[in-house]
Design a protein around this motif. Structure first.
Motif, PDB file in Angstrom:
ATOM      1  N   GLY A 136       0.872  -1.377   0.128  1.00  0.00           N
ATOM      2  CA  GLY A 136       0.211  -0.208   0.041  1.00  0.00           C
ATOM      3  C   GLY A 136       0.964   1.076  -0.093  1.00  0.00           C
ATOM      4  O   GLY A 136       1.967   1.308  -0.025  1.00  0.00           O
ATOM      5  N   GLY A 145      -4.837  -1.973  -0.015  1.00  0.00           N
ATOM      6  CA  GLY A 145      -4.732  -0.560  -0.220  1.00  0.00           C
ATOM      7  C   GLY A 145      -4.293  -0.021  -1.568  1.00  0.00           C
ATOM      8  O   GLY A 145      -5.054  -0.645  -2.639  1.00  0.00           O
ATOM      9  N   SER A 146      -3.521   0.727  -1.829  1.00  0.00           N
ATOM     10  CA  SER A 146      -2.816   1.025  -3.351  1.00  0.00           C
ATOM     11  C   SER A 146      -2.434   0.175  -3.861  1.00  0.00           C
ATOM     12  O   SER A 146      -2.532  -0.041  -5.237  1.00  0.00           O
ATOM     13  N   GLN A 182      -8.540  -3.821   1.346  1.00  0.00           N
ATOM     14  CA  GLN A 182      -8.414  -2.183   1.361  1.00  0.00           C
ATOM     15  C   GLN A 182      -8.380  -2.165   3.002  1.00  0.00           C
ATOM     16  O   GLN A 182      -9.433  -1.659   3.577  1.00  0.00           O
ATOM     17  N   SER A 226     -11.203   4.840   0.371  1.00  0.00           N
ATOM     18  CA  SER A 226     -10.655   4.509  -0.636  1.00  0.00           C
ATOM     19  C   SER A 226     -11.081   4.863  -2.139  1.00  0.00           C
ATOM     20  O   SER A 226     -12.096   4.784  -2.574  1.00  0.00           O
TER      21      SER A 226
END
Length: 107
Positions: A12, A58-59, A80, A89
């Motif tokens: 992330g 996440g990312s 996430q 998000s």
């Protein structure tokens, strides 16, 4: 595309990076860097395959979802976690909106 090392595809985004944004211009530059990254990934003339070799959080989850195909081993975990921390998000879905929904015709 895959992560370096044995533990993660991508754990992330570094939240300290976003905490350091102190101005509107800094925020614009941060968003533009994501647009450039997404544009590069989606602009390839060959399919982009994500080899998920561990955690995609996440990312990292979002970047994996931008690929044309995802292949993971049995230990791959995706998610996430920012949602549990009350952080929206938004970057991934916002960048992908045109791809998911298509462009409205211009009049």
């Amino acid at each position: 595309m895959t992560g370096a090392g044995e533990r993660a595809f991508c754990a992330g985004q570094d939240l300290w990076e976003t905490k350091a944004i102190k101005s509107g211009e800094g925020g614009v530059a941060w968003v533009e860097s994501w647009l450039a990254f997404y544009g590069t990934m989606r602009g390839l003339d060959k399919p982009l395959v994500a080899a998920l070799n561990g955690i995609a959080a996440g990312s990292g989850f979002q970047a994996g979802s931008w690929c044309d195909l995802r292949v993971g081993h049995s230990g791959t975990r995706m998610g996430q976690p920012e949602i549990d921390a009350g952080i929206p998000s938004t970057t991934g879905p916002w960048l992908m909106l045109e791809r998911m929904a298509g462009r409205a015709p211009s009049t």
